[in-house]
Design an enzyme around this catalytic site. Structure first.
Site, short mmCIF file in Angstrom:
data_model
loop_
_atom_site.label_atom_id
_atom_site.label_comp_id
_atom_site.label_asym_id
_atom_site.label_seq_id
_atom_site.Cartn_x
_atom_site.Cartn_y
_atom_site.Cartn_z
N ASN A 133 0.85 -1.19 0.00
CA ASN A 133 0.00 0.00 0.00
C ASN A 133 0.89 1.25 0.00
OD1 ASN A 133 -1.44 2.24 0.97
ND2 ASN A 133 -2.89 0.96 2.09
N GLY A 172 0.32 4.43 0.05
CA GLY A 172 -0.02 5.47 1.03
C GLY A 172 0.55 5.15 2.40
N LYS A 173 0.42 3.88 2.78
CA LYS A 173 0.93 3.45 4.09
C LYS A 173 2.45 3.56 4.13
CE LYS A 173 -1.24 -0.11 6.26
NZ LYS A 173 -1.57 -1.51 6.57
N GLU A 211 0.41 -15.10 3.03
CA GLU A 211 -0.96 -15.25 3.48
C GLU A 211 -1.02 -14.94 4.98
OE1 GLU A 211 -4.39 -18.57 3.33
OE2 GLU A 211 -2.53 -19.06 2.26
N ASP A 232 -0.37 -4.70 11.41
CA ASP A 232 -1.66 -5.34 11.22
C ASP A 232 -2.62 -4.67 12.19
OD1 ASP A 232 -2.95 -7.41 9.64
OD2 ASP A 232 -3.46 -8.33 11.55
N PHE A 241 -11.35 6.52 7.18
CA PHE A 241 -11.59 5.35 6.34
C PHE A 241 -12.13 4.22 7.21
CE2 PHE A 241 -8.15 2.42 7.57
CZ PHE A 241 -7.39 3.25 8.36
N LYS A 281 -7.17 12.83 15.10
CA LYS A 281 -7.22 11.36 15.12
C LYS A 281 -5.81 10.79 15.22
CE LYS A 281 -7.95 7.15 12.53
NZ LYS A 281 -8.25 6.46 11.29
P1 IMP Z 1 -4.81 -3.36 7.67
O1 IMP Z 1 -4.04 -3.59 8.93
O2 IMP Z 1 -4.30 -2.21 6.87
O3 IMP Z 1 -5.00 -4.62 6.88
O4 IMP Z 1 -6.26 -2.89 8.12
C1 IMP Z 1 -7.23 -3.77 8.58
C2 IMP Z 1 -8.61 -3.16 8.59
O5 IMP Z 1 -8.87 -2.65 9.89
C3 IMP Z 1 -8.82 -1.99 7.67
O6 IMP Z 1 -9.24 -2.40 6.40
C4 IMP Z 1 -9.93 -1.23 8.38
O7 IMP Z 1 -11.15 -1.83 8.09
C5 IMP Z 1 -9.67 -1.50 9.83
N1 IMP Z 1 -8.93 -0.36 10.42
C6 IMP Z 1 -7.65 -0.38 10.84
N2 IMP Z 1 -7.30 0.84 11.31
C7 IMP Z 1 -8.39 1.63 11.17
C8 IMP Z 1 -8.64 3.01 11.45
O8 IMP Z 1 -7.79 3.78 11.93
N3 IMP Z 1 -9.88 3.45 11.16
C9 IMP Z 1 -10.85 2.67 10.64
N4 IMP Z 1 -10.66 1.39 10.34
C10 IMP Z 1 -9.44 0.86 10.61
#
Ligand code: IMP
Length: 198
Positions: A16, A18-19, A46, A75, A156, A179
């Site tokens: 990602n 952006g991340k 996975e 994660d 988001f 936030k």
């Molecule tokens: P990942 O760790 O980027 O795979 O994020 C996992 C999922 O957790 C995301 O798709 C969001 O649905 C949710 N999530 C994680 N952090 C946030 C946040 O700060 N706000 C809203 N949803 C979040």
């Protein structure tokens, strides 16, 4: 004693962009030169772990092994007390292939029904792994309540449903900088930086 990141290149185990950019900006003051797993053409493992920490660790180990460089993975997700911690590590999957978070939030609300306990938390796990197998992990948390109807269009994922404790607005209504100051991700990064980069 935590192992410190010495200097040089750090792989961000994410595809990602952006991340990766955001993490690069956070770590720039510590002389860290970030490169993404996507740019290196590394495969995405996975996510077979049963906890946030386990999934962050397996992603960090995979990227460190494949690249021969230290690697950082994260994660995160939403854990709702009244749902036994769900959606938890399945937070992204509850939105389905079309990434429909309106539907995912409606599902959380429907499953809660009239449960008076609407408490929950966002959790972020970070894992920093080295090619020799050493790994440092950190977990950040922000406590809150799940509101309905949804409020706010900022942010988001589950942000419009999540009202952090001690605040009258949801993450979806909050200024992004406000936030970022209190989020689970900020909490985890403060711990990582204090332990491994300062
Ligand atoms: P990942 O760790 O980027 O795979 O994020 C996992 C999922 O957790 C995301 O798709 C969001 O649905 C949710 N999530 C994680 N952090 C946030 C946040 O700060 N706000 C809203 N949803 C979040």
């Amino acid at each position: 004693m935590n192992r410190k990141f010495s200097s040089g290149k750090l792989v961000i185990a994410s595809h990602n962009a952006g991340k990766v950019r955001e993490i690069g900006e956070l770590l720039a003051p510590y002389g860290v030169d970030v490169v993404s797993a996507g740019d290196l053409g590394l495969a995405e493992p996975e996510e077979t772990g049963t906890t946030f920490v386990a999934n962050a660790e397996l992603k960090a180990h995979a990227a460190a092994q494949a690249s021969g460089l230290p690697a950082l993975a994260d994660d995160s997700g939403l854990a709702v007390d009244g749902l036994g911690g769900d959606p938890g590590i399945y937070s992204a999957r509850w939105a389905g292939p079309s990434k429909d978070f309106q539907a995912a939030m409606a599902l959380v609300n429907d499953k809660l029904g009239n449960n008076p306990d609407r408490s929950g938390r966002f959790i972020c796990a970070l894992a920093l792994a080295w090619p020799d197998g050493h790994c440092e992990t950190f977990e950040g948390v922000v406590e809150g309540d799940l509101v309905w109807p949804l409020r706010g269009l900022a942010g988001f994922g589950y942000d419009p449903m999540f009202q952090p404790k001690g605040h009258a607005v949801t993450f979806g209504e909050m200024d992004p900088n406000a936030k970022h100051a209190i989020s689970h991700r900020a909490d985890a990064f403060r711990k990582l930086v204090a332990a491994c980069f300062e």
